[in-house]
Design an enzyme around this catalytic site. Structure first.
Site, short mmCIF file in Angstrom:
data_model
loop_
_atom_site.label_atom_id
_atom_site.label_comp_id
_atom_site.label_asym_id
_atom_site.label_seq_id
_atom_site.Cartn_x
_atom_site.Cartn_y
_atom_site.Cartn_z
N ASP A 1 1.03 -1.15 0.16
CA ASP A 1 0.00 -0.06 -0.06
C ASP A 1 1.06 1.10 -0.12
OD1 ASP A 1 -1.98 1.54 0.19
OD2 ASP A 1 -3.11 0.81 1.57
C1 BGC Z 1 -5.01 3.52 0.26
C2 BGC Z 1 -5.27 2.36 -0.86
C3 BGC Z 1 -5.05 3.05 -2.10
C4 BGC Z 1 -3.75 3.72 -2.32
C5 BGC Z 1 -3.41 4.22 -3.52
C6 BGC Z 1 -3.67 4.28 0.29
O1 BGC Z 1 -3.55 5.21 0.88
O2 BGC Z 1 -5.05 2.77 1.42
O3 BGC Z 1 -6.55 1.83 -0.77
O4 BGC Z 1 -5.07 2.18 -3.19
O5 BGC Z 1 -3.43 4.54 -1.29
O6 BGC Z 1 -3.90 5.55 -3.91
#
Ligand code: BGC
Length: 715
Positions: free
Chosen positions: A262
């Site tokens: 993530d």
């Molecule tokens: C979130 C994800 C997301 C990623 C990219 C993160 O902060 O937890 O769900 O896909 O950012 O934007």
């Protein structure tokens, strides 16, 4: 393209570059100017940036084409960049938030919505979507519950499978499809006390039976990527958790796609206190089976040194790079680095009527009618109405994670109702029920009052947790105000999480409208006016008090079960509140009335390879056609490990014409009666199973069956 041969031609730096993902501005900004900003903070330079493997976030085909051209002109190996983005519940056509989609219990529409998202995204230069999010959540304080399919593993698994299939189709290289990335692996929804990014500490039994099935459903549906979660499991951050990534994902589930972190989550293991620095983080990531590192630079800045010091083998890096190259190949990028991106098609299909119609249909099926005393709904065209409350004029119906959508293109409720010739008085929206004399005159002249209440769309979503899930006091005052005028009161609830509605129960009707996307108010007005019969059912329990959290329908019995309404000391209950949800999982009303009868089971006894059929008759005892969602729950009466008192095992959303009867058939396999032991092995134990069939998790008739054999048992 022979990717194994291609790999051999890459330098170590170039290989490591494939594992780095950066936001688009790195490629657009003037890097020499940016050298003091993010580029410096991440210890990057122009060479490293133009070795990156993928991009996070993209807005349109023009942007993608520009970046790809620039990248290819500067990179030696000419391996195309891969563009990924969060197309969570819509690109420009915004569908209901996932929690609302789950409330539709209509998986075929979820597939259609995912197909449209894929088409709009691919045309706009996106090849991978970070969706579906299938984290099971039992805690409405957690802001990301809005992105989830709710509390139930079976329902969430069905939506998980349906969306992955919609995004990917049969061929992810096609111009109509994208690769899907299921997230956040694993159990992110179990963040302690509902606080985002907080510790997760669940038993292995719960992990395998409650939290993992919805990710597994995505893997079984062929999902191409898995995103790790921010939390720890057994005190090890998921991003570097070998048990999750190797033992479960790759070995047990045979996943052979890409594992991506993530946002910054590899770097964040330093803050977790399980790595001294980025170098140790890189070591733990690559050892655990993490392929792409999103938005941080532990790999880029450290893997080479780790290999040179013989702490990491180049083979591990090669395996990760091959996963990335394979995905690029599957997406057709080696044949055409711009595959799908099409400026002309973009202007034709994005947010076209056909797409909006599907968004509306899904919105209509997602609305849940929670209360409707004396059939105050549907609205009556001969009466006068007034809409009050903070969201009376809102167009903000897209909800969290709809970054590509545009709320200003949405319609207000009053505009939608006026096209239906409803008699409406206009009052400006307000946070408190305090009005001028003139406004009071209008309000008093209305026969009934519609209250637009709830929370703002950005009060749920990532990093938007709350300790209190009661509606603000001032909103409850609207109900008191309306009742003090002796008016029938209809509440519309705009929200991204379950609320405690106990103090709102004076309202005559409550319509749960979540955030329903681009066509929210067209859908809501169709339901309000009775042109569409409400058919949604809750995918999550609504507590009667915040102190009941975590609350979910599939609980264990406990050793001292409490019988509802019967006072018996030393049983499992609260002195000051009832145990049960105010609105249980699976609950939702219709303008029609459905009667259940004739529940039957085709066999009394079965063996492990058998299947059997449960049938029930449902009669629409009303003048209005409509959908009902027939639900079948199971209880394993005696087992080695305790089992929930009920668990959803089948459901069917069925259209029943007025005054007609349908017979619903559920085919169940003995295998479906099994569960997981704490090691993740599936158990199927002999004994009696009870099946409960009804229109919610709290109304049913039951039948039983006996399983005579076992495959694997725990003792
Ligand atoms: C979130 C994800 C997301 C990623 C990219 C993160 O902060 O937890 O769900 O896909 O950012 O934007």
């Amino acid at each position: 393209m022979d990717i194994k041969n291609l790999l051999k031609t890459l330098t170590l730096d170039e290989k490591i570059g494939q594992l780095m993902q950066l936001p688009p501005f790195f490629f657009i900004e003037d890097i020499d100017v940016e050298i003091f900003g993010q580029v410096k903070a991440l210890n990057l330079n122009k060479k490293k940036i133009f070795e990156a493997g993928s991009v996070l976030g993209n807005n349109n085909a023009e942007q993608m084409i520009e970046i790809q051209k620039k990248y290819l002109s500067q990179s030696r190996h000419k391996i195309p960049l891969m563009f990924m983005a969060d197309v969570v519940h819509g690109f420009k056509t915004t569908f209901p938030v996932p929690l609302a989609i789950a409330a539709s219990w209509q998986t075929s529409l979820a597939t259609k919505a995912a197909q449209i998202q894929a088409k709009e995204s691919r045309t706009s230069g996106i090849q991978v979507t970070f969706s579906p999010m299938v984290d099971i959540s039992r805690d409405p304080r957690w802001g990301r519950i809005v992105e989830s399919f709710g509390e139930d593993p079976y329902l969430a698994s069905k939506f998980s499978e349906a969306t992955v299939k919609g995004y990917q189709g049969d061929d992810v290289s096609s111009d109509d499809h994208v690769a899907s990335c299921v997230k956040h692996f694993a159990a992110y929804g179990a963040s302690e006390a509902g606080r985002d990014y907080n510790t997760v500490d669940v038993s292995h039994y719960a992990l395998h039976n409650i939290y993992l099935p919805s990710y597994k459903a995505a893997v079984d549906a062929g999902v191409k990527l898995v995103m790790t979660s921010f939390n720890t499991i057994d005190a090890i951050p998921a991003t570097v958790n070998k048990y999750l990534l190797k033992d479960i994902l790759k070995e047990q589930w045979k996943f052979n796609g890409v594992v991506i972190s993530d946002y910054d989550s590899l770097h964040q293991i330093v803050a977790h206190g399980v790595a001294k620095n980025d170098k140790e983080a890189a070591f733990r990531g690559i050892e655990a089976g993490l392929d792409i590192e999103m938005a941080s630079t532990c790999y880029t800045n450290n893997l080479k040194a780790l290999i040179n010091e013989n702490k990491v083998t180049e083979k591990l890096v090669d395996e990760a790079v091959l996963n990335v190259l394979k995905l690029k190949k599957d997406l057709g990028l080696f044949e055409d680095p711009f595959k799908g991106a099409n400026i002309e098609r973009q202007s034709k299909i994005i947010r076209c009527e056909q797409h909006l119609d599907v968004a509306q249909q899904l919105a209509e099926e997602s609305i849940v009618l929670l209360k409707n005393d004396e059939q105050v709904l549907p609205l009556n065209k001969t009466l006068n109405y007034v809409i009050l409350g903070p969201y009376a004029e809102t167009k903000k119906t897209n909800g969290a994670w709809a970054g590509h959508g545009d709320n200003s293109l949405n319609t207000t409720l009053s505009d939608a109702l006026i096209t239906k010739n409803m008699h409406l008085a206009f009052i400006k929206s307000s946070k408190k029920p305090i009005y001028t004399d003139e406004e009071m005159k209008k309000i008093k002249a209305a026969d009934q009052i519609i209250l637009a209440l709830g929370e703002d769309e950005y009060e749920s979503g990532e990093a938007h947790s709350k300790v209190d899930i009661q509606l603000p006091r001032q909103q409850e005052e609207f109900v008191d105000f309306s009742k003090s005028l002796n008016k029938k009161t209809i509440v519309l609830l705009y929200h991204g999480r379950p609320f405690v509605l106990t103090n709102m129960m004076k309202a005559d009707a409550i319509l749960d409208v979540f955030y329903l996307g681009s066509r929210a108010h067209q859908a809501i007005s169709n339901i309000l006016c009775g042109d569409v019969n409400p058919s949604g059912k809750l995918p999550v329990s609504y507590p009667r008090h915040g102190g009941l959290i975590p609350l979910y329908y599939n609980q264990f019995s406990t050793g001292r079960p409490h019988e509802k309404g019967v006072y018996s000391e030393y049983t499992s209950f609260y002195l000051d509140e009832e145990n049960e949800a105010l609105f249980p999982f699976g609950f939702g009303l219709s303008y029609a009335r459905f009667m259940y009868s004739n529940l039957k089971i085709s066999k009394q006894e079965i063996n492990v390879k058998d299947d059997f059929i449960i049938t029930v008759d449902v009669y629409n005892d009303s003048d209005m056609d409509g959908y009902d969602i027939v639900q079948c729950y199971v209880q394993d009466l005696v087992s080695y490990y305790a089992r929930p008192t009920k668990e959803l095992i089948r459901f069917e959303k069925v259209w029943i014409k007025a005054h007609t009867k349908v017979t619903i058939k559920f085919k169940i396999f003995a295998f479906d009666l099994g569960y997981y032991d704490p090691k993740g092995l599936r158990l199927l134990e002999p004994g009696e199973f009870k099946f409960m069939v009804g229109s919610s998790s709290e109304t049913f008739d039951s039948v039983s069956i006996k399983l005579l054999e076992d495959t694997h048992h725990a003792y």
